[in-house]
Design an enzyme around this catalytic site. Structure first.
Site, PDB file in Angstrom:
ATOM      1  N   HIS A   1      -3.813  14.019   1.000  1.00  0.00           N
ATOM      2  CA  HIS A   1      -4.060  13.103   2.116  1.00  0.00           C
ATOM      3  C   HIS A   1      -2.895  13.125   3.110  1.00  0.00           C
ATOM      4  O   HIS A   1      -3.094  13.244   4.325  1.00  0.00           O
ATOM      5  CB  HIS A   1      -4.291  11.680   1.599  1.00  0.00           C
ATOM      6  CG  HIS A   1      -4.376  10.645   2.687  1.00  0.00           C
ATOM      7  ND1 HIS A   1      -5.426  10.582   3.578  1.00  0.00           N
ATOM      8  CD2 HIS A   1      -3.534   9.645   3.043  1.00  0.00           C
ATOM      9  CE1 HIS A   1      -5.224   9.585   4.429  1.00  0.00           C
ATOM     10  NE2 HIS A   1      -4.085   9.001   4.124  1.00  0.00           N
TER      11      HIS A   1
ATOM     12  N   TYR B   1       1.139   5.698  -0.336  1.00  0.00           N
ATOM     13  CA  TYR B   1       0.666   6.833   0.446  1.00  0.00           C
ATOM     14  C   TYR B   1       0.885   8.047  -0.453  1.00  0.00           C
ATOM     15  O   TYR B   1       1.660   8.919  -0.154  1.00  0.00           O
ATOM     16  CB  TYR B   1       1.543   6.894   1.711  1.00  0.00           C
ATOM     17  CG  TYR B   1       1.135   7.829   2.817  1.00  0.00           C
ATOM     18  CD1 TYR B   1      -0.133   7.776   3.388  1.00  0.00           C
ATOM     19  CD2 TYR B   1       2.051   8.750   3.334  1.00  0.00           C
ATOM     20  CE1 TYR B   1      -0.469   8.615   4.431  1.00  0.00           C
ATOM     21  CE2 TYR B   1       1.713   9.586   4.380  1.00  0.00           C
ATOM     22  CZ  TYR B   1       0.448   9.512   4.927  1.00  0.00           C
ATOM     23  OH  TYR B   1       0.113  10.339   5.975  1.00  0.00           O
TER      24      TYR B   1
ATOM     25  N   ARG C   1       0.955  15.832  13.461  1.00  0.00           N
ATOM     26  CA  ARG C   1       2.222  16.494  13.800  1.00  0.00           C
ATOM     27  C   ARG C   1       2.182  18.019  13.675  1.00  0.00           C
ATOM     28  O   ARG C   1       3.175  18.679  13.917  1.00  0.00           O
ATOM     29  CB  ARG C   1       3.344  15.975  12.880  1.00  0.00           C
ATOM     30  CG  ARG C   1       3.760  14.541  13.133  1.00  0.00           C
ATOM     31  CD  ARG C   1       4.889  14.143  12.198  1.00  0.00           C
ATOM     32  NE  ARG C   1       4.475  14.204  10.807  1.00  0.00           N
ATOM     33  CZ  ARG C   1       3.866  13.202  10.168  1.00  0.00           C
ATOM     34  NH1 ARG C   1       3.633  12.082  10.800  1.00  0.00           N
ATOM     35  NH2 ARG C   1       3.518  13.331   8.910  1.00  0.00           N
TER      36      ARG C   1
ATOM     37  N   ASP D   1       0.848  -1.193   0.000  1.00  0.00           N
ATOM     38  CA  ASP D   1       0.000   0.000   0.000  1.00  0.00           C
ATOM     39  C   ASP D   1       0.884   1.244   0.000  1.00  0.00           C
ATOM     40  O   ASP D   1       1.810   1.346   0.794  1.00  0.00           O
ATOM     41  CB  ASP D   1      -0.905  -0.005   1.242  1.00  0.00           C
ATOM     42  CG  ASP D   1      -2.072   0.963   1.093  1.00  0.00           C
ATOM     43  OD1 ASP D   1      -2.423   1.307  -0.053  1.00  0.00           O
ATOM     44  OD2 ASP D   1      -2.645   1.367   2.119  1.00  0.00           O
TER      45      ASP D   1
ATOM     46  N   GLU E   1     -10.724   3.933   3.635  1.00  0.00           N
ATOM     47  CA  GLU E   1      -9.796   4.720   2.833  1.00  0.00           C
ATOM     48  C   GLU E   1     -10.190   4.519   1.384  1.00  0.00           C
ATOM     49  O   GLU E   1     -10.250   3.390   0.900  1.00  0.00           O
ATOM     50  CB  GLU E   1      -8.340   4.279   3.067  1.00  0.00           C
ATOM     51  CG  GLU E   1      -7.829   4.702   4.434  1.00  0.00           C
ATOM     52  CD  GLU E   1      -6.341   4.454   4.645  1.00  0.00           C
ATOM     53  OE1 GLU E   1      -5.783   3.549   3.995  1.00  0.00           O
ATOM     54  OE2 GLU E   1      -5.742   5.171   5.469  1.00  0.00           O
TER      55      GLU E   1
ATOM     56  N   ASP F   1      -9.581   0.451   1.789  1.00  0.00           N
ATOM     57  CA  ASP F   1      -8.575  -0.032   2.729  1.00  0.00           C
ATOM     58  C   ASP F   1      -9.009   0.328   4.151  1.00  0.00           C
ATOM     59  O   ASP F   1      -8.626   1.357   4.699  1.00  0.00           O
ATOM     60  CB  ASP F   1      -7.232   0.619   2.374  1.00  0.00           C
ATOM     61  CG  ASP F   1      -6.081  -0.050   3.093  1.00  0.00           C
ATOM     62  OD1 ASP F   1      -6.243  -1.187   3.555  1.00  0.00           O
ATOM     63  OD2 ASP F   1      -5.009   0.584   3.192  1.00  0.00           O
TER      64      ASP F   1
ATOM     65  N   GLU G   1      -9.397   4.242  -2.102  1.00  0.00           N
ATOM     66  CA  GLU G   1      -8.184   3.979  -2.873  1.00  0.00           C
ATOM     67  C   GLU G   1      -8.543   3.253  -4.161  1.00  0.00           C
ATOM     68  O   GLU G   1      -9.658   2.763  -4.327  1.00  0.00           O
ATOM     69  CB  GLU G   1      -7.212   3.072  -2.081  1.00  0.00           C
ATOM     70  CG  GLU G   1      -6.760   3.647  -0.755  1.00  0.00           C
ATOM     71  CD  GLU G   1      -5.583   2.890  -0.140  1.00  0.00           C
ATOM     72  OE1 GLU G   1      -4.817   2.251  -0.884  1.00  0.00           O
ATOM     73  OE2 GLU G   1      -5.440   2.951   1.097  1.00  0.00           O
TER      74      GLU G   1
HETATM   75 MN    MN Z   1      -4.291   2.512   2.729  1.00  0.00          MN
END
Ligand code: MN
Length: 430
Positions: A142, A137, A151, A135, A208, A242, A210
């Site tokens: 996102h 990113y 953060r 997977d 998610e 996901d 995707e």
């Molecule tokens: Mn994912």
């Protein structure tokens, strides 16, 4: 080899309703159980499923180098391993057989009875045996949204993010086709303000949005795939939900990344739409600044214009569309992901699946997860029955859809639909 199957002017003698995801220009591949309880590889035009195993036995693929049993299998792995030339020959032939000007099968009542099925006579299966699942990113929006929440805006993107497609190795054992319900996962979390972790049902079950691509045999151990060749090894795409448990994920992810918060389920749409079928919908992706290293530089239009939407349907209520996004927002494209994945010599096999990562767009209604849509639960969404959702509740069904449109041609992926059941109760299992 020409992609004659993509001819936008072609019509089929099978009925195709307006705006069907599956006109004769699509010709996806899937695996289904027939009314006679036989498992076969097939395709779909309109709302008619087509048994490719039976078509092959009846001689309709003469001249194409295929083994006799290539479609009489419970996965597409061997067919995918035959390579892009064969996929093209088969798609082009299917388009020819079902063209409204071709009477060969159209006028053969007996053959049609063997080959054609209504959708309510079949049950879709997982289309491939997924050896490995990775997977990524790859949506900047996102990664920025999640980074901001975890953060702060200053450190939203990690220093590596603009230089490489970040990814992790997932579990293939929990990838399931549309319509298989899942249970709310349990696990260990650290509630805000607590000084010790607790065990229990996840309170933050999320989807998610995707897409995932499926590869063919690409390289041997030690070899890498140059970026210019990477697309030759991509068979096609599916919608990919996901599933994620954000509270479990948040506590466990340091320092090795996603684990039990992610691997309890991922749901896919059952028809694989080929990269060939998507070719007319190619578009530019986001500009990449800074320029990636040489091995990640992709020339040409790097993305595909695939409209995506997510709906939540509470039990007994109508569905509510909660997000609309587009595959074209991905910062890193599939070829970059595959080139990066193999640059160290890691082998990629037929049937491997690569998730894109959550596909969030630039606007608040285009975010691909509840985490972002409700901004960690601060802004709940209102359902059609007026109930609120911060995350997914028991018995909710999450539905994802995707389609492409231009020059009067509309092709799509159908949907992936999954209901979240309450926590598994062993006493109820019989
Ligand atoms: Mn994912």
């Amino acid at each position: 080899m020409p992609l004659s199957a993509n001819n936008p002017d072609r019509n089929s003698w099978l009925h195709v309703s307006r705006n069907s995801d599956f006109p004769i220009q699509n010709i996806p591949f899937g695996v289904f159980l027939t009314r006679d309880d036989i498992i076969t590889i097939g395709t779909r035009i309109g709302d008619t499923a087509i048994d490719l195993g039976a078509l092959h036995q009846l001689g309709y693929f003469k001249g194409i180098p295929l083994t006799d049993d290539i479609f009489l299998q419970d996965t597409l792995n061997d067919f995918i391993a035959d390579g892009r030339k064969t996929w093209r020959l088969v798609r082009n032939r299917v388009a020819e057989i079902f063209d409204s000007n071709n009477t060969e099968l159209q006028n053969n009542k007996k053959h049609k009875e063997i080959v054609l099925f209504r959708l309510d006579e079949i049950e879709m299966q997982l289309p491939v045996h997924i050896g490995d699942y990775t997977d990524f990113y790859a949506s900047k929006e996102h990664a920025t949204n999640v980074g901001t929440m975890f953060r702060g805006a200053e450190n939203a993107l990690m220093p590596n993010w603009l230089h490489l497609p970040v990814g992790y190795h997932g579990r293939s054992s929990s990838i399931i086709p549309s319509r298989i319900p899942i249970h709310r996962p349990q696990g260990q979390t650290m509630p805000a303000g607590a000084d010790a972790p607790v065990f229990g049902p996840s309170q933050m079950v999320d989807f998610e949005l995707e897409m995932a691509f499926i590869t063919t045999d690409a390289n041997d151990l030690g070899e890498s795939i140059p970026i210019e060749e990477a697309e030759d090894y991509i068979f096609g795409l599916v919608l990919f939900n996901d599933w994620s448990a954000r509270d479990i994920q948040k506590w466990e992810y340091v320092p090795l990344g996603p684990f039990l918060g992610k691997n309890f389920a991922s749901s896919i749409s059952p028809w694989i739409v080929t990269l060939d079928a998507l070719e007319p919908f190619r578009v530019d992706g986001p500009d990449q600044d800074p320029k990636p290293l040489d091995y990640l530089q992709f020339k040409g239009k790097k993305s595909f214009d695939i409209n995506l939407e997510v709906a939540i349907q509470p039990k007994g209520a109508k569905e509510k569309i909660v997000a609309r996004s587009n595959f074209k927002h991905m910062y890193w494209n599939m070829a970059q992901q595959l080139a990066h994945h193999t640059i160290n010599g890691c082998p990629v096999n037929s049937g491997d699946m690569m998730g894109s990562g959550t596909i969030s767009g630039p606007t608040a209604d285009s975010f691909g997860s509840m985490l972002e849509l409700t901004w960690r639960g601060e802004n709940p969404l209102i359902m059609t029955d007026q109930t609120e959702r911060k995350f997914i509740q028991d018995n909710d069904t999450v539905i994802m859809r995707g389609y492409c449109e231009n020059d009067g041609v509309h092709i799509g992926f159908g949907e992936v639909r999954t209901q979240l059941l309450p926590v598994f109760n062993p006493k109820k299992k019989k």
